[in-house]
Design a protein around this motif. Structure first.
Motif, PDB file in Angstrom:
ATOM      1  N   ASN A  42       0.893   8.285   0.384  1.00  0.00           N
ATOM      2  CA  ASN A  42       0.017   9.302  -0.061  1.00  0.00           C
ATOM      3  C   ASN A  42       0.946  10.056  -1.204  1.00  0.00           C
ATOM      4  N   ILE A  78       0.789  -1.026   0.096  1.00  0.00           N
ATOM      5  CA  ILE A  78      -0.056   0.111  -0.077  1.00  0.00           C
ATOM      6  C   ILE A  78       0.845   1.289   0.013  1.00  0.00           C
ATOM      7  N   GLN A 122       8.965   6.876  -1.482  1.00  0.00           N
ATOM      8  CA  GLN A 122       7.698   7.650  -0.939  1.00  0.00           C
ATOM      9  C   GLN A 122       7.512   9.158  -1.637  1.00  0.00           C
ATOM     10  N   ARG A 174       6.833   1.063   0.076  1.00  0.00           N
ATOM     11  CA  ARG A 174       7.419   2.226   0.717  1.00  0.00           C
ATOM     12  C   ARG A 174       8.688   2.507   0.789  1.00  0.00           C
TER      13      ARG A 174
END
Lengths: 776, 288
Positions: free
Chosen positions: B5, B2, B47, B44
């Protein structure tokens, strides 16, 4: 007359939805207001947890709840283990870590948030203070009293010790002319189902109904266990295994995450979903294999085996999952292979290590057995200078069946077999004699060609209930609907094997309808009667038999109804091709189906409807077998291994759908190939999982898979009326020894007798280099 | 799996991409085919706060020959290179490299510019662009400049790209004379990346090797030119013995060979020598 479909290789009715991406896996099921869960997992293999700080995570906008082990581990019952070994030490396996972490991947906390991104961001903000502890990683060293102890309450790392087998092993080895010994590794493997695990939980407080969608092979057993973990009534818990993207044993289990999601959905009043990532899958879903053992095999000069001993250290991981401690016992059952061996002994020392639990992975203990006995037979052949085929043939039993089952010194009675038949067929396909001539010629020219032969037998159709922890029967309900569509409810839970097709084939032939008239429903505990599930190559031999027997009950009732409709004695009625006939008069099954539901013209003592349920309890396991032959060529400069030919003759009894059988054999051989040459779960000295992604852990890809020349023999099983045996694990059991033997054989002239898996090119190169240096 | 942002901006021109890069500086990453960057983001490991998608810039996707130079736009996909009639004829090393790169999906989406900018030490393109003596044309705040492939790759995942730079094209002189080329690779069984990858281009004059380019990937933390092999080949008759002798220098001076679960550094260096010889033999056989 309609053609019979049992025995025909028809395409799977499951495939169109799978190929078009129209199937519904757990993650495809979307419920409004669902919260998404992300776990925080241990980054150390063994450490004390000094502090878990969740304040920043809790404050993150969109986060609804954060649970740590301390919050919930006493509110949910322990993760269950269904296996029991005498004097076994069982650690208290809570759903999350509280004071200590035991492996890299051990869950410590879980975040529930409005979406998975927020959940993951918040999880990153959770701070865990660890105090590192010495790690225990090697299953053999773990047994050493000087080793650090993982579970302080247990006081040692030994989970259990067990001796199994029959016959006087000491006398048998004493009577041998030669004894061959070898240390053998079975490295840990990751099952790598294409779909990882996933759970969606929803609670309706008004109805007090809890529904759990979970990617499992055992929906009913999982429901029972999760209801016990939660203290929630089993009949209010609906567990649904939707489309399941492969299991290979990894979903023959009950996991902490399933119970945690169920618990959270009740606490939070909203649906919650957790979808496992691939790294999580490799850290936190069970691994397979994990044994290191010492074999001793005694033989006479003519190749007759006198006795076989296997002293093995089995790696349990840090906790038991559902069947963890039972897996080595399956190894013990199959140590005789397809040979007459008067005395067999297995001594297991099962140890805890700071790693993920081991458990059932395709074959579950039996690949280990087949591998060690097949390696042992090759070692005997090498010791005596015999051909590997001859030493096998020497020890085969004569063909046997219902009248004369084959009793082996592990306590089992094999149901039926003709090992010579499968071997002869495979040798002919391979042109074995000529292969050996070619090999000799190639060797003279500096080429390294090897031929490996494996003659395997496996134990399937798990199984008689006394032999399994939670019952070994299977259930089926068959309903004929008013429009004569046939609904089959099976307690088995197929997840890629194709039983929606093969069970429909059985029903189509028995009822004189088409495959497309039939539908197979499985995996929903609110719809399907209790069942056991799909594992241990049991779905067809046990579940399919239940379907077959339910169909017989149904036909008997329909025949009685047809006789009444025709005004004749039921004894005079014949049923063929969907038609009940007596003395020139006939009525179709469609007419009978409608009549059964309209219920206006039934015999006085007959209930309306056409539905039958069977719970089938098998009297024995089944024992499929076969011969696999592998031909490899090794690059003498680099040690790279190329499979030139792969021949497999498998006998799984009567075949319902040869296309499905081939598919299972193909897949099994590919997994064997992975184990033999590529796959290995590797933890470093600190217990870090360094094979933790598919960039490092090599599952075979299509381009690495050789062409397979397949054929079969058909020796029906006397254990069930259809004579079927099961084929789900044959490839992963029979192929590994053939591939390893081929590589060893290619190097045999250099004095190589055994190589441990996975056989990497660099290792072969080191052997070649050493040999070259020695020769120079 | 995942990612963190990030903002996503799609641009239609190079100027737009450059001005956004100038604005966001280190917070931004250029998204080309995405086949290296997105997996790193999902884990990740990277990022970036801003992704600038240059996939819609048509002016960066081309393969052309002008004045003896071949130009390949940064956004040209591996598949386009694999199937380029121009390259198959004038520099078949590149299509041959492309066929061994990733899988169908990767070849359809991944780009040569993205691959060289990412500088994975086991990527295939670096070996090939070094072998053909390419220049990486870079455009940045101060305009365009060309960097020799030999100087472009600095270390593992590190290039000589400066903040605000992006790769515009790969260009090199079209091979002339009697030329033979080959790319040979040992694939890592898990990742498919190169355990070793050897790119060779040979020019033959009067039965002797007049020039050569040997690029090696997978062995060291950065791809390199096997200079001692090239030196040994110069003027050699390209017979089996001289090729083997030259190839034995393939890992000369490599002290940081990569060791991982599948292959140690020692084995990698050995593979480099063996596959250099095989690639040289193939290339010599093709030099007509």
């Amino acid at each position: 007359m309609a053609e019979k479909v049992v025995g025909k290789g028809i395409k799977r009715t499951e495939d169109p939805r799978l190929i078009q991406g129209l199937a519904h896996y757990v993650d495809d099921i979307k419920l409004p207001d669902t919260l998404h869960a992300v776990f925080v997992r241990s980054i150390y293999a063994h450490a004390r947890i000094k502090k878990v700080d969740v304040a920043a995570a809790q404050k993150t906008p969109g986060v609804v709840a954060v649970y740590t082990g301390k919050d919930i581990s006493q509110k949910i019952g322990p993760v269950p283990c269904g296996a029991a070994i005498p004097d076994m030490k069982q650690p208290d396996h809570r759903v999350m870590a509280t004071d200590k972490v035991y492996w890299v991947g051990h869950p410590i906390a879980v975040v529930f948030a409005e979406n998975k991104y927020v959940a993951r961001d918040a999880a990153d903000k959770i701070e865990v203070d660890y105090e590192e502890l010495p790690v225990v990683l090697d299953e053999e060293k773990a047994a050493d009293p000087k080793s650090p102890v993982i579970h302080e309450k247990i006081g040692s790392n030994i989970a259990y010790k067990l001796t199994a087998g029959e016959g006087d092993i000491e006398a048998a080895l004493k009577a041998a002319d030669k004894i061959v010994r070898q240390k053998i590794y079975h490295k840990r493997l990751a099952p790598i189902a294409m779909e990882g695990r996933g759970v969606l939980a929803r609670y309706y407080p008004g109805e007090q109904e809890l529904t759990l969608w979970t990617s499992t092979q055992i929906p009913h057993l999982a429901r029972t266990q999760i209801s016990l973990m939660l203290g929630f009534p089993e009949n209010k818990l609906r567990l649904i295994a939707p489309e399941v993207g492969g299991g290979f044993g990894s979903k023959l289990n009950v996991y902490a995450e399933e119970a945690i999601m169920a618990y959270a959905s009740m606490q939070l009043g909203r649906p919650v979903k957790w979808i496992e990532g691939r790294r999580e899958n490799m850290q936190g879903t069970i691994h397979g294999r994990g044994q290191v053992g010492y074999i001793e095999i005694g033989c006479k000069k003519d190749g007759t085996i006198t006795g076989f001993r296997y002293n093995v250290f089995a790696d349990m991981g840090s906790y038991f999952q559902l069947l963890t401690p039972a897996i080595p016992t399956l190894t013990g059952l199959m140590l005789s292979g397809c040979y007459k061996i008067p005395a067999i002994q297995m001594n297991v020392t099962a140890c805890f290590t700071n790693k993920m639990s081991t458990d059932a992975y395709r074959g579950a203990g039996r690949p280990e057995a087949t591998y060690v006995i097949e390696r042992a037979m090759d070692l005997v052949a090498a010791e005596l200078g015999m051909d590997v085929v001859e030493v096998r043939r020497k020890n085969f039993p004569e063909p046997f069946g219902a009248e004369n089952p084959f009793k082996v010194a592990t306590g089992l009675f094999y149901d039926s077999g003709n090992y010579q038949g499968a071997l002869d067929k495979a040798l002919k396909m391979a042109d074995y004699t000529n292969l050996r001539v070619e090999q000799k010629k190639a060797r003279a020219a500096g080429r390294l060609i090897g031929v490996g032969v494996s003659t395997y037998v496996e134990i399937c159709a798990m199984g008689p209930s006394p032999a399994l922890p939670a019952g070994g029967w299977e259930s089926a309900t068959v309903r004929i609907e008013p429009t004569c569509k046939v609904t089959i409810l099976t307690g088995a839970s197929p997840h890629g094997q194709g039983q929606e097709t093969s069970f429909s084939q059985i029903a189509a032939d028995e009822l004189g309808v088409t495959v497309n008239d039939c539908t197979v429903i499985h995996g929903d505990t609110a719809v399907v009667q209790y069942g056991i599930g799909t594992f241990g190559s049991r779905a067809t031999a046990v579940g399919g038999t239940a379907v077959y027997l339910a169909l017989q009950k149904l036909k008997a009732k329909a025949t009685g109804m047809a006789a009444h409709m025709l005004g004749v004695d039921a004894k005079t009625v014949t049923f063929d091709d969907g038609k009940f006939t007596s003395g020139g008069k006939s009525v179709t099954i469609q007419e009978v189906a409608l009549n059964a539901h309209l219920a206006k013209n039934l015999p006085a003592d007959m209930e309306p409807g056409l539905s039958a349920t069977t719970f089938f309890e098998p009297k024995n396991f089944t024992f499929p077998f076969g011969t696999h032959i592998c031909v490899v060529e090794i690059d003498p400069e680099t040690g790279e291994i190329q499979i030139q030919r792969y021949i497999a003759v498998d006998d799984c009894g009567k075949v319902i759908n040869p296309l499905l059988v081939h598919g299972q054999i193909h897949g099994g051989i590919v997994q064997s190939l992975g184990q033999a040459l590529f796959e290995e779960v590797v933890y470093d000295e600190q217990g870090q999982l360094i094979s933790g992604s598919l960039m490092d852990y090599a599952v075979p890809k299509a381009a690495q898979v050789p062409w397979m020349e397949l054929d079969r023999t058909e020796t029906p099983s006397p254990v069930n009326p259809m004579g079927v045996k099961g084929v789900g694990e044959a490839g992963s059991i029979g192929a590994t020894p053939a591939i390893v033997a081929a590589v060893v054989d290619a190097l045999a002239h250099l004095g190589v007798r055994h190589l441990d898996m996975p056989i990497k090119p660099e290792h072969v190169w080191n052997i070649l280099k050493k040999n070259k240096a020695g020769a120079a | 799996m995942i990612p963190a942002n990030f903002d996503y901006i799609t641009v239609k021109s190079l100027d737009e991409a450059l001005s956004l890069l100038a604005k966001h500086k280190d917070d931004a990453k250029i998204l080309a085919g995405g086949h290296s960057l997105l997996p790193a983001m999902k884990l990740r490991l990277m990022q970036p706060k801003v992704l600038i998608d240059i996939g819609k810039i048509k002016e960066l996707s081309y393969i052309k020959e002008e004045g003896g130079q071949i130009h390949i736009g940064a956004m040209t996909t591996h598949f386009q290179i694999e199937t380029s009639a121009l390259l198959q004829k004038s520099c078949p090393l590149l299509p041959e490299t492309a066929t061994q790169l990733g899988d169908m999906q990767v070849r359809n989406k991944g780009t040569i510019g993205g691959s060289v900018a990412h500088a994975d030490p086991a990527a295939d393109w670096p070996a090939a662009v070094i072998a053909v003596g390419a220049e990486i044309v870079v455009i940045g705040p101060k305009g365009e400049r060309a960097i020799k492939a030999d100087d472009f790759f600095v270390d593992m995942l590190t290039t000589s790209l400066q903040p605000g730079d992006l790769v515009k094209e790969v260009r090199f002189a079209a091979p002339k004379g009697k030329t033979g080329q080959a790319y040979m690779k040992v694939r890592h069984p898990a990742s498919g990346f190169a355990v070793v990858g050897i790119a060779v281009t040979l020019t033959v004059d009067g039965g002797k090797c007049s020039a050569s380019g040997i690029g090696v990937t997978g062995v060291s933390s950065k791809p390199y030119r096997a200079k001692s092999v090239e030196a040994a080949l110069k003027g050699s008759a390209l017979d089996a013995k001289s090729l083997a002798a030259a190839a034995s220098h393939a890992s000369d001076g490599i002290s940081d060979a990569i060791s991982e679960l599948y292959a140690t550094g020692e084995y990698r260096k050995h593979l480099a020598e063996i596959y250099t010889r095989r690639a040289l033999e193939t290339a010599a056989g093709r030099a007509k």
